[in-house]
Structures are given as structure tokens and as C-alpha cells.
Design a protein around this motif. Structure first.
Motif, short mmCIF file in Angstrom:
data_model
loop_
_atom_site.label_atom_id
_atom_site.label_comp_id
_atom_site.label_asym_id
_atom_site.label_seq_id
_atom_site.Cartn_x
_atom_site.Cartn_y
_atom_site.Cartn_z
N VAL A 184 0.86 -1.19 0.00
CA VAL A 184 0.00 0.00 0.00
C VAL A 184 0.89 1.23 0.00
CG1 VAL A 184 -1.81 1.28 1.21
CG2 VAL A 184 -1.81 -1.22 1.27
N TYR A 185 0.64 2.15 -0.95
CA TYR A 185 1.44 3.36 -1.06
C TYR A 185 0.54 4.59 -1.05
CZ TYR A 185 5.20 0.21 -2.41
OH TYR A 185 6.15 -0.80 -2.41
N GLU A 186 1.02 5.65 -0.44
CA GLU A 186 0.30 6.91 -0.44
C GLU A 186 0.56 7.64 -1.76
OE1 GLU A 186 0.16 11.15 2.08
OE2 GLU A 186 1.35 9.45 2.82
N LEU A 187 -0.50 8.19 -2.35
CA LEU A 187 -0.35 8.91 -3.61
C LEU A 187 0.44 10.19 -3.42
CD1 LEU A 187 -3.81 8.61 -5.42
CD2 LEU A 187 -1.84 7.07 -5.48
N ASP A 188 1.21 10.53 -4.45
CA ASP A 188 1.98 11.76 -4.43
C ASP A 188 1.49 12.72 -5.52
OD1 ASP A 188 3.88 13.32 -3.19
OD2 ASP A 188 5.50 12.69 -4.54
N GLU A 189 0.32 12.45 -6.05
CA GLU A 189 -0.33 13.38 -6.98
C GLU A 189 -1.83 13.29 -6.77
OE1 GLU A 189 -0.95 12.34 -11.29
OE2 GLU A 189 0.72 10.96 -10.87
N ARG A 190 -2.49 14.38 -7.09
CA ARG A 190 -3.92 14.49 -6.84
C ARG A 190 -4.73 13.74 -7.90
NH1 ARG A 190 -7.28 20.25 -6.73
NH2 ARG A 190 -9.36 19.33 -6.35
N MET A 191 -5.85 13.16 -7.49
CA MET A 191 -6.81 12.58 -8.42
C MET A 191 -7.96 13.57 -8.62
SD MET A 191 -6.97 8.57 -7.17
CE MET A 191 -7.76 8.02 -8.69
N TYR A 192 -8.53 13.57 -9.82
CA TYR A 192 -9.56 14.55 -10.16
C TYR A 192 -10.85 13.85 -10.58
CZ TYR A 192 -5.76 17.97 -10.25
OH TYR A 192 -4.69 18.77 -9.92
N ALA A 193 -11.96 14.38 -10.09
CA ALA A 193 -13.26 13.78 -10.39
C ALA A 193 -13.62 13.89 -11.86
CB ALA A 193 -14.34 14.44 -9.53
N ASP A 194 -13.10 14.91 -12.55
CA ASP A 194 -13.45 15.09 -13.96
C ASP A 194 -12.43 14.43 -14.89
OD1 ASP A 194 -11.36 16.80 -13.46
OD2 ASP A 194 -12.29 18.57 -14.32
N SER A 195 -11.53 13.63 -14.34
CA SER A 195 -10.56 12.91 -15.16
C SER A 195 -11.03 11.48 -15.38
CB SER A 195 -9.18 12.90 -14.51
OG SER A 195 -8.64 14.20 -14.44
N ILE A 196 -10.62 10.89 -16.49
CA ILE A 196 -10.93 9.49 -16.79
C ILE A 196 -9.62 8.72 -16.78
CG2 ILE A 196 -11.91 7.90 -18.47
CD1 ILE A 196 -13.68 10.12 -19.47
N TYR A 197 -9.55 7.70 -15.95
CA TYR A 197 -8.31 6.95 -15.76
C TYR A 197 -8.36 5.62 -16.50
CZ TYR A 197 -7.44 10.50 -12.24
OH TYR A 197 -7.25 11.71 -11.60
N ARG A 198 -7.22 5.23 -17.06
CA ARG A 198 -7.14 4.04 -17.89
C ARG A 198 -6.57 2.85 -17.12
NH1 ARG A 198 -4.99 8.04 -21.05
NH2 ARG A 198 -2.90 7.22 -20.72
N SER A 199 -6.85 1.67 -17.65
CA SER A 199 -6.45 0.43 -16.99
C SER A 199 -4.93 0.25 -16.94
CB SER A 199 -7.06 -0.76 -17.72
OG SER A 199 -6.61 -0.81 -19.07
N ASN A 200 -4.19 0.93 -17.81
CA ASN A 200 -2.73 0.79 -17.83
C ASN A 200 -2.02 2.04 -17.31
OD1 ASN A 200 -3.31 2.51 -19.92
ND2 ASN A 200 -2.05 1.47 -21.46
N GLN A 201 -2.75 2.88 -16.57
CA GLN A 201 -2.21 4.17 -16.14
C GLN A 201 -1.71 4.10 -14.70
OE1 GLN A 201 -5.00 7.34 -16.73
NE2 GLN A 201 -3.74 8.90 -15.76
N ASP A 202 -0.51 4.67 -14.47
CA ASP A 202 0.06 4.74 -13.13
C ASP A 202 0.11 6.18 -12.65
OD1 ASP A 202 0.69 2.03 -12.37
OD2 ASP A 202 2.22 2.05 -13.94
#
Length: 433
Positions: A137-155
Motif C-alpha cells: 500500500v502506497y500513499e499517492l503523491d499526486e492528486r486525483m480529479y473527479a473530472d478525469s478518466i483513468y485508464r487500466s494501464n495508467q500509473d
């Protein structure tokens, strides 16, 4: 225009290998029957009384889809498995985290001691075999956005510290029994996290109150989320599991158990809710496996073709649809797709598949597995009729497990040149007028 037509016929589907057009037309001199489509829309005297059976080829193959969007899936996925035909599938997820309550008051922070810090996730099922797996388990170091669409191969960027306390090796069993404090609860996977991180969160609630007074600030500036994954070590062939979790369940959360000045306090929760952005991250290693060869050489799909959640879709092309007369009423069009499977294997076929026009994701027809035909039967009547009317000009459908972004299911279909008894086919009955 086709989207509206296609959406209305969600009927059962079964797949098969030979493409047959059965032209069912009353023979000359036979008694005329009531027109099944449109009532008296067509003059019965205008219907032609000729018929026959034509056999056509269909083309089957597998494609890799590297732009699958997995934002806010029905289930969070976590686990790794090793499939004989498909290779290694390794899945984890990214998610935001929210405060269960704003402005938490921990009292005498100097007197706080941490008993444990737990990531609890409620199972909804799994694909594969029970057994031990090692998680990180790792803490994110960048923000996630509700209006973004994330892909299955995206880190996403994460901080370097693995937050798991101890080895991280846990027995994965969605059917097991979970006991918490002497109480039996819904089955959970509970990953112990480092107490030092829990203490830091409590201390920061006192030192940086603004971030704990707003969930937007908390998840955008203070604690941007977590990435939960396996350690990437594949199990032996034919072993492993990808587990499914309901992250929106009230019992799925990060829990801090602590004492203040030696007194046990109510646990503090960080939660996953509808405001949290999350997505599943799929990784594949199919080196030397059949699916690698199928992607490299599409003609091999005539023997058998595959579909697998997260990336791989089957394709059926109908190159001879254009030979159908244009002045027809299509009474039925059934696509039969027989499959291969090993009885008793937990790497089994999906209960339902979805068929969409290749390149058009907004329309889908579902098909349920039929044990009698050992495959899926799809009702393509509207699709074929729309094609003959010129409403659509697509001659191919893609095939995927219905739970394409929230499962690890896969399926092997027989191709037209299979050496198996059952072959795919399309049978169409129509009246020419």
C-alpha cells in the motif's frame, strides 16, 4: 440512429463459428401466412415466394485494447493469478480517501498511542484459487480529479514508503470468516498498516486543522489517496486469485485503533465513498502464451479466439452481410458462439458477455451462457435489419465479459476452423418483399 435501435434489443446471446444465412420464405403455392412484422404494413401479394439456404464465412480474432477506462468500477480489484492460456494477470487499484467526520478532536495528542492501523475491504467475490498473496500500500503523491478518466494501464505518482506493517502476506479467501474483536463480520481482507503513519495523521490533525476541516482539502492537499497492489510475484501456473471488493460498503475503510492517556477511544476512520475517485490498474504478462500468438497473428483466431477483462476483446466480422437482399424483413438472426473450458477449473467463463459494434462503446447487447448449447446465443435481429436498411454500415462486433473493468474473467471461443465439434454460426431467417 442505430444506438437507439440497438439498445432496445437486449436479449440472450450464443456464439458460434460457421456463418449461415437461412432464407425462410414461403414456397410457391403454399398458404400465405400473416406477416409477423408490421402487420398489414406490407401487401401480402407483394411478398416473393422463393427461398434457399446460403452458407457464408465469418472472421474471428482477438484484439488488445490499451485505452480501457476503468474509472469508478463496480468492484475494486486486487490480486494476481497465472492462467495457462492467458498468462499472468496482476491487478490493483488507486483510490481517494475521505474523512469520516470533519474537525476530528483527538484530545491530548501527546498522550495518544496507536494499537493498530488497518485497511479493511469487504469482499464481493473473486476469480481463481484461494491462497496467500503479498500486498503493498502506497500513499499517492499526486492528486486525483473527479473530472478525469483513468485508464487500466495508467500509473500515478506515489511516495516511496510501503505503508504495510509486516510482510503483507495474507491468505485470500472471499468465502472465509472474519472476526473483529470477537464479533463475526462480513468477510473482509484486512491489511495491517504502519502505526507510525496513523500517529502522524492524528498529530497532523492538530497541527494542520484546515486540511481536516474540508474533505476537498484533505484529499487534494493532505492525503491524496492510496495505491493498493500485489508485490508482483506470480504464483505457479494454474494458481492465484483476483479478489473483488465493495469499496463503498460501510465496512470498507482505513481504521485507526488508539488510546488516549491509556484509555481506549472509539476508532477513527478514513472512508471510501461516492465522492472518491478510484480506478482499477491491470497488468499482464502473456509471454509465450496462446493469447500472445493470437494478437500477433489474427488469422489464428479462426481456430479459437479469446476475450479477457481489462484488455482483450474478441471480434466477429460478418463480411457477407452485404450479400443479403435489401428488400427483406428479418424475422430472426441468431449468433451462436460455443466456448472451451475445463470442468472444475476456477478460471472459468463469464456468466454473461457483451457485444458492441466495433469502435462504438455506447451500445451493448448482453448474452447469458446457455449450458444446452455450451456457449452464448445472441439475438442480432435488430442489428441485421438495421444493416439491410442502411441505418448502420458496421460489419463487426466486439465481444467482452460484461464486467470488463471490474473482474478478471476470460473466455475461449471456438473459431470457424476449430477441430471441436461445435462451431460459431449466424443463422438468419427473413422474408423478401
Amino acid at each position: 440512429m442505430f444506438n437507439n435501435i440497438f439498445w432496445r434489443w437486449r436479449k440472450g446471446i450464443i456464439l458460434s463459428a460457421t456463418f449461415l444465412f437461412l432464407m425462410v420464405i414461403a414456397a410457391t403455392g403454399c398458404k400465405k401466412k400473416e406477416n409477423l412484422l408490421g402487420g398489414k404494413m406490407y401487401n401480402q401479394d407483394d411478398l416473393l415466394n422463393s427461398g434457399g439456404i446460403d452458407t457464408f464465412s465469418l472472421i474471428t480474432y482477438t484484439i488488445a485494447d490499451d485505452s480501457v477506462y476503468t474509472t469508478n468500477p463496480a468492484s475494486g480489484l486486487l490480486g494476481i493469478l497465472n492462467d495457462r492460456e492467458f498468462g499472468v494477470v496482476d491487478v490493483g487499484f488507486y483510490t481517494q480517501v475521505r474523512l469520516s467526520g470533519l474537525n476530528p478532536n483527538f484530545g491530548n495528542v501527546a498522550g495518544i498511542t496507536i494499537d493498530s492501523f488497518i485497511l479493511a475491504m469487504e469482499y464481493t467475490g473473486g476469480y481463481g484459487y484461494f491462497g496467500p498473496q503479498t500486498f503493498e500500500v502506497y500513499e499517492l503523491d499526486e492528486r486525483m480529479y473527479a473530472d478525469s478518466i483513468y485508464r487500466s494501464n495508467q500509473d500515478l505518482a506515489v511516495k516511496s514508503e510501503n505503508l504495510v506493517d509486516g510482510s503483507g502476506t495474507i491468505h485470500v479467501n472471499p468465502q472465509g470468516i472474519t472476526v473483529v474483536g470477537g464479533d463475526t463480520v462480513s468477510t473482509q481482507l484486512r491489511i495491517p498498516l504502519k502505526p507510525s503513519k496513523a500517529l502522524q495523521i492524528i498529530q497532523d490533525a492538530s497541527n494542520y486543522p484546515a486540511e481536516f476541516a474540508s474533505n476537498d482539502l484533505f484529499s487534494s492537499s493532505y492525503f491524496k489517496g492510496i495505491h493498493v497492489k500485489t508485490n508482483g510475484v506470480a504464483p505457479p501456473e494454474g494458481q492465484g486469485m483476483v479478489a473483488y471488493f465493495n469499496l463503498l460498503d460501510a465496512d470498507s475503510r482505513m481504521i485507526i485503533y488508539y488510546k488516549e492517556d491509556g484509555e481506549v477511544k472509539a476508532p477513527f476512520h478514513l472512508v471510501f465513498n461516492n465522492d472518491c475517485v478510484d480506478y482499477n490498474r491491470f497488468k499482464y504478462n502473456n509471454s509465450g502464451k496462446k493469447i500472445e500468438a493470437l494478437i500477433a497473428d489474427s488469422t489464428l483466431g479462426q481456430q479459437e479466439f479469446y476475450a479477457q477483462a481489462g484488455k482483450y476483446r474478441g471480434v466477429v466480422e460478418f463480411p457477407t452481410l452485404k450479400h443479403l437482399p435489401k428488400n427483406i424483413v428479418v424475422h430472426a438472426a441468431k449468433l451462436y458462439l460455443p466456448i472451451q473450458y475445463l470442468p472444475g477449473s476456477r478460471f472459468t467463463f463469464p456468466y454473461q458477455i457483451g457485444l458492441t459494434i466495433k469502435g462504438v462503446n455506447s451500445s451493448e447487447v448482453t448474452a447469458t451462457y446457455d449450458p444446452y448449447t455450451k456457449g452464448y446465443i445472441a439475438d442480432l435481429q435488430v442489428f441485421v435489419q438495421a444493416y439491410t436498411l442502411g441505418t448502420i454500415d458496421y460489419e463487426a462486433l466486439t465481444i467482452s465479459p460484461r464486467t470488463f473493468i471490474s473482474s478478471a474473467e476470460r473466455v475461449v471461443f471456438n473459431g470457424q476452423a476449430t477441430d471441436k465439434k461445435l462451431k460459431p454460426r449466424l443463422i438468419i431467417s427473413y422474408t423478401e418483399f
